[in-house]
Every structure is written in C-alpha cells, then in structure tokens.
Design a protein around this motif. Sequence first.
Motif, PDB file in Angstrom:
ATOM      1  N   ASN A  88       0.836  -1.181   0.002  1.00  0.00           N
ATOM      2  CA  ASN A  88      -0.082  -0.004  -0.011  1.00  0.00           C
ATOM      3  C   ASN A  88       0.811   1.092  -0.010  1.00  0.00           C
ATOM      4  O   ASN A  88       0.385   2.307  -0.006  1.00  0.00           O
ATOM      5  CB  ASN A  88      -0.971   0.053   0.940  1.00  0.00           C
ATOM      6  CG  ASN A  88      -0.240  -0.133   2.675  1.00  0.00           C
ATOM      7  OD1 ASN A  88       0.778  -0.609   2.587  1.00  0.00           O
ATOM      8  ND2 ASN A  88      -0.823   0.435   3.613  1.00  0.00           N
ATOM      9  N   LEU A  89       2.151   1.333   0.075  1.00  0.00           N
ATOM     10  CA  LEU A  89       3.209   2.305   0.202  1.00  0.00           C
ATOM     11  C   LEU A  89       3.712   2.498  -1.184  1.00  0.00           C
ATOM     12  O   LEU A  89       4.450   3.535  -1.258  1.00  0.00           O
ATOM     13  CB  LEU A  89       4.169   2.175   1.356  1.00  0.00           C
ATOM     14  CG  LEU A  89       3.727   1.750   2.665  1.00  0.00           C
ATOM     15  CD1 LEU A  89       5.034   1.536   3.683  1.00  0.00           C
ATOM     16  CD2 LEU A  89       2.707   2.955   3.194  1.00  0.00           C
ATOM     17  N   HIS A  90       3.266   1.994  -2.130  1.00  0.00           N
ATOM     18  CA  HIS A  90       3.767   2.420  -3.562  1.00  0.00           C
ATOM     19  C   HIS A  90       3.190   3.742  -3.869  1.00  0.00           C
ATOM     20  O   HIS A  90       2.035   4.276  -3.250  1.00  0.00           O
ATOM     21  CB  HIS A  90       3.176   1.337  -4.351  1.00  0.00           C
ATOM     22  CG  HIS A  90       4.068   0.173  -4.711  1.00  0.00           C
ATOM     23  ND1 HIS A  90       5.256   0.178  -5.383  1.00  0.00           N
ATOM     24  CD2 HIS A  90       3.723  -1.225  -4.397  1.00  0.00           C
ATOM     25  CE1 HIS A  90       5.701  -0.968  -5.029  1.00  0.00           C
ATOM     26  NE2 HIS A  90       4.933  -1.953  -4.702  1.00  0.00           N
ATOM     27  N   PHE A  91       3.722   4.384  -4.763  1.00  0.00           N
ATOM     28  CA  PHE A  91       3.173   5.900  -5.303  1.00  0.00           C
ATOM     29  C   PHE A  91       1.807   5.722  -5.211  1.00  0.00           C
ATOM     30  O   PHE A  91       1.154   6.605  -5.104  1.00  0.00           O
ATOM     31  CB  PHE A  91       4.021   6.326  -6.153  1.00  0.00           C
ATOM     32  CG  PHE A  91       3.788   7.733  -6.612  1.00  0.00           C
ATOM     33  CD1 PHE A  91       3.922   8.887  -5.744  1.00  0.00           C
ATOM     34  CD2 PHE A  91       2.831   8.128  -7.863  1.00  0.00           C
ATOM     35  CE1 PHE A  91       3.481  10.169  -6.042  1.00  0.00           C
ATOM     36  CE2 PHE A  91       2.770   9.309  -7.964  1.00  0.00           C
ATOM     37  CZ  PHE A  91       2.943  10.283  -7.066  1.00  0.00           C
ATOM     38  N   THR A  92       1.197   4.764  -6.175  1.00  0.00           N
ATOM     39  CA  THR A  92      -0.164   4.761  -6.656  1.00  0.00           C
ATOM     40  C   THR A  92      -0.940   3.854  -5.698  1.00  0.00           C
ATOM     41  O   THR A  92      -1.982   3.728  -5.934  1.00  0.00           O
ATOM     42  CB  THR A  92      -0.245   4.346  -8.152  1.00  0.00           C
ATOM     43  OG1 THR A  92       0.320   2.966  -8.213  1.00  0.00           O
ATOM     44  CG2 THR A  92       0.523   5.125  -8.983  1.00  0.00           C
ATOM     45  N   GLY A  93      -0.380   3.396  -4.491  1.00  0.00           N
ATOM     46  CA  GLY A  93      -1.083   2.937  -3.608  1.00  0.00           C
ATOM     47  C   GLY A  93      -1.428   1.323  -3.660  1.00  0.00           C
ATOM     48  O   GLY A  93      -1.853   1.050  -2.682  1.00  0.00           O
ATOM     49  N   SER A  94      -0.858   0.702  -4.458  1.00  0.00           N
ATOM     50  CA  SER A  94      -1.044  -0.851  -4.827  1.00  0.00           C
ATOM     51  C   SER A  94       0.429  -1.559  -5.407  1.00  0.00           C
ATOM     52  O   SER A  94       1.255  -0.847  -5.964  1.00  0.00           O
ATOM     53  CB  SER A  94      -2.280  -1.030  -5.420  1.00  0.00           C
ATOM     54  OG  SER A  94      -1.895  -1.032  -6.829  1.00  0.00           O
ATOM     55  N   PHE A  95       0.322  -2.812  -5.369  1.00  0.00           N
ATOM     56  CA  PHE A  95       1.346  -3.796  -6.056  1.00  0.00           C
ATOM     57  C   PHE A  95       1.451  -3.536  -7.369  1.00  0.00           C
ATOM     58  O   PHE A  95       2.514  -3.985  -8.136  1.00  0.00           O
ATOM     59  CB  PHE A  95       1.068  -5.142  -5.510  1.00  0.00           C
ATOM     60  CG  PHE A  95      -0.033  -5.748  -6.285  1.00  0.00           C
ATOM     61  CD1 PHE A  95       0.177  -6.601  -7.186  1.00  0.00           C
ATOM     62  CD2 PHE A  95      -1.400  -5.817  -5.963  1.00  0.00           C
ATOM     63  CE1 PHE A  95      -0.612  -7.122  -8.015  1.00  0.00           C
ATOM     64  CE2 PHE A  95      -2.556  -6.147  -6.395  1.00  0.00           C
ATOM     65  CZ  PHE A  95      -2.269  -6.888  -7.766  1.00  0.00           C
ATOM     66  N   LYS A  96       0.382  -3.064  -8.006  1.00  0.00           N
ATOM     67  CA  LYS A  96       0.211  -3.234  -9.562  1.00  0.00           C
ATOM     68  C   LYS A  96       1.195  -2.379 -10.248  1.00  0.00           C
ATOM     69  O   LYS A  96       1.652  -2.608 -11.366  1.00  0.00           O
ATOM     70  CB  LYS A  96      -1.176  -2.502  -9.958  1.00  0.00           C
ATOM     71  CG  LYS A  96      -2.386  -3.465  -9.491  1.00  0.00           C
ATOM     72  CD  LYS A  96      -2.501  -4.519 -10.479  1.00  0.00           C
ATOM     73  CE  LYS A  96      -3.833  -5.282 -10.053  1.00  0.00           C
ATOM     74  NZ  LYS A  96      -3.991  -6.475 -10.949  1.00  0.00           N
ATOM     75  N   GLU A  97       2.070  -1.634  -9.669  1.00  0.00           N
ATOM     76  CA  GLU A  97       3.127  -0.965 -10.382  1.00  0.00           C
ATOM     77  C   GLU A  97       4.150  -1.968 -11.009  1.00  0.00           C
ATOM     78  O   GLU A  97       4.528  -1.331 -12.169  1.00  0.00           O
ATOM     79  CB  GLU A  97       3.771   0.265  -9.422  1.00  0.00           C
ATOM     80  CG  GLU A  97       2.892   1.447  -9.014  1.00  0.00           C
ATOM     81  CD  GLU A  97       3.807   2.466  -8.564  1.00  0.00           C
ATOM     82  OE1 GLU A  97       4.968   2.617  -8.609  1.00  0.00           O
ATOM     83  OE2 GLU A  97       3.082   3.217  -7.580  1.00  0.00           O
ATOM     84  N   ARG A  98       4.601  -2.718 -10.345  1.00  0.00           N
ATOM     85  CA  ARG A  98       5.666  -3.587 -11.042  1.00  0.00           C
ATOM     86  C   ARG A  98       5.145  -4.192 -12.160  1.00  0.00           C
ATOM     87  O   ARG A  98       5.938  -4.295 -13.316  1.00  0.00           O
ATOM     88  CB  ARG A  98       6.132  -4.820  -9.929  1.00  0.00           C
ATOM     89  CG  ARG A  98       6.391  -4.355  -8.567  1.00  0.00           C
ATOM     90  CD  ARG A  98       6.866  -5.396  -7.635  1.00  0.00           C
ATOM     91  NE  ARG A  98       7.156  -5.179  -6.325  1.00  0.00           N
ATOM     92  CZ  ARG A  98       6.291  -5.113  -5.302  1.00  0.00           C
ATOM     93  NH1 ARG A  98       4.982  -5.438  -5.637  1.00  0.00           N
ATOM     94  NH2 ARG A  98       6.569  -4.660  -4.028  1.00  0.00           N
ATOM     95  N   GLY A  99       4.265  -4.760 -12.391  1.00  0.00           N
ATOM     96  CA  GLY A  99       3.595  -5.492 -13.643  1.00  0.00           C
ATOM     97  C   GLY A  99       3.245  -4.539 -14.693  1.00  0.00           C
ATOM     98  O   GLY A  99       3.710  -4.835 -15.827  1.00  0.00           O
ATOM     99  N   ALA A 100       2.595  -3.471 -14.348  1.00  0.00           N
ATOM    100  CA  ALA A 100       2.318  -2.488 -15.114  1.00  0.00           C
ATOM    101  C   ALA A 100       3.415  -1.633 -15.845  1.00  0.00           C
ATOM    102  O   ALA A 100       3.768  -1.569 -17.134  1.00  0.00           O
ATOM    103  CB  ALA A 100       1.606  -1.177 -14.655  1.00  0.00           C
TER     104      ALA A 100
END
Length: 400
Positions: A44-56
């Motif tokens: 939840n601490l990613h900039f956009t608030g979720s784990f999805k950043e890595r895959g995207a």
Amino acid sequence: MTVTFADIEAARVRIAGQVDRTPTRYSRRLSQLTGAEVWVKFDNLHFTGSFKERGALNRLLQLTPEERKRGVVAASAGNHAQALAYHGGRLGIPVTIVMPEGTPFVKIDGTRAHGANVVIHGLDFSGSTEEAHRLRDQDGFIFVSAFDDAGIVAGQGVCGIEFMEDAPGLDALIIPIGGGGLIAGCAIAAKAMRPDIRIFGVEAAMYPSFSARRAGQPSKCGGQTIAEGIAIKAAGDIPYALGNPLIEDVLVCQEADFEKGVAFLATLEKTVAEGAGAGGLAALLAYPDRFRGMKVGIELTGGNIDARMLAVVLNRELVRERRLTVYRILSDDRPGILSAMAAVIGDVGGNIIDVVHNRLALDVPAKGAEFDIMVETRDSAHADEIGQALKDKGYALRMG
C-alpha cells in the motif's frame, strides 16, 4: 505461455529504480491477534497505492516504439488503472482506462490525476473488459490486461523475490486472488527461492472464480463486495496455468472477514488497507487453525479505499465489538424521562452518541415512546453492565 524465474529476475532489473521496494516488517500485534508469526509486505506504500506498479511498468517497458505511439487501453477497478496511468505518463505513452460503474471515487480520481483518459462503462469488470476490447479494435490501442499477460505476471513476481529476501524464513505466503497475476508471479519466484514454501490464495465469497475452476465447478460470481480489487468473475488463463500447480489451497473469506482485516490493520498496524488489500489478514482471522504457530507472510496489496468507506468499516467493527451499542427502550413520553435515562447511562461510564425518538410505532402506546440510544462503551462487558443498569432502574429494553 510460460513465465520463469529468469523472466522475473529480468523484470526486476528492467523496473529497478522506477518502482519503490516496499518494506516487509514483522507485526507483533497481528501475531498476537492470530497466533501466527505474521510478516506484512506493505505494498500500500507504493506511489499509486498498490502492488500493480511492478507489472504495469514491466509490460509498458516491453512495448515497441510503434506500440508506445499507439497507446494502451485496459479495464480495471482502479489499481491497475492508476499504475498504468502513472507509468504511462512518465514514459509518454497514452493510456485509456475503462472502469466499471461503482468504482470507488478515490481510484477514479487517482487515475485521472495521472493523465489517463477514464471511461466508465459496465456493471462489473467483465463489462469493462468488453468495452476495452471494443476501443482496442476501434482505435488501435494495445490492450494491457490487469493479469492475463506474461509481462504482467513477471513484473508482479518481483514482489515475491523481495518478500523472500526480506523474510527468508517464511513457512507460507498468503496472497489475494483476483485475476491471479500476483499469486502466479509470487508463487513462481518464492518456490524458485525456497521450494518448500506453501502458497495460499484468498478469494471473496462473492467471487470464488479461482477455487471454483480448481474444483471443476461453474463459477457463481456477483454482488457488491468491499474487496472490489479481487471481484473478478474469471481468473486469467495465463496466471491460472502458471499458478495453480504451485498453490496449496485457496481460502474463501466472507465480507465480515475483509472488514475486520481493514479495521485491524488500521487500529493495530496503523496502516490503511483497501478490502482486497486486507485479504491476507482476513484469511488468518477466518482460518486461524491453518496457520497457528507458522511464520506467515501476508501481502498487503493496496490501500486505495474511500475515506467514507473506511469510516463505515471502522464503525461497523465498533458495533461488532459492542463498543457502539444501541439500547432500544420503551418508556413513557413525559418531561425529564430522557434526562433520567441519560443519568443511568452516564453513571456507569457510557457516552451517549445519538438519540432517536419514535412516537409513531403502532406497537408503542400513544402516551409512550420508543427511544433508540446509541452509546459508546469500553467493550462488550461494559455494554452488558449499562444494559443491566437500565433494567435495574425499571426501563424495558427491547431487541434492536
């Protein structure tokens, strides 16, 4: 289509320096609550608030120059959308996102804030996906699935590498399942680094698509769930094929389990989780005997929850714990009666939050009234003490 540990390692190198490495911490409070030794990965601490950043990001970086110019389209309830919008904006790639009706405003606003074109279409994820496919065919966009894509799975698998490096002694990982991209990638990575680790999935009872497919049964999905991030009617074919052989069990949780998970993460761990993000803790709370005494890692997948919904969940948990209790009292409707009842409640330490008079209920005498008095209490025992004090003073308590 396959994804190997080498693919995940390559994704890690590809996205390095562009996505935060989120912390993994031991939680003493959650361990005491559940009876397991609990480690939390705070995605939840990613900039956009979720784990999805890595895959995207990993998928966007695999586009050709010509594909980047055409732009991408995706269907998402919000987290994939925000991740794709943010990194697409950074890379100069046009992004269009189709979101289902009822998507939380915080996710819609967050996606638009990153520069994406947002289209609201479809009652659920399936309807949004159909519209995204139509836009792909009409406008020439590249469709980027939130989960049914090898590049997405490989990127999400970086989470598994980080988890195992930061908590190498884990016995099990518990990971929420929507489309399956995260659990597939993490299972591949974790099993490559520690073959005997046990992988458990979590699904919402309203959307048990992965577990139904495992059992060879038709998937009966639908309804409004607080875990909208995993409200997927069908797991992706790619992540299912990759993840299914590596997953020991899929645990189905009820709405109350997710609500408790959100509430306990806020009150005990002092962190904000959306419904799906609290799935790992929901499973520990719903199936305590499965994990008692084990060293368990839970993936807190995201924290994008509306402030209003968070407030509702926290208040509902207070009701469950009877720290907010309504006393329904049938009494005479005469001057001073409310003051007298308030004095009884105050004398035993109750704090009155709200009072509702009902003089029109037909089962109440014309010269009487029904009082609903909401009281803040210390705990369930205190709530009983207040109720007994009211009874001792002659007030008739009715079922609320």
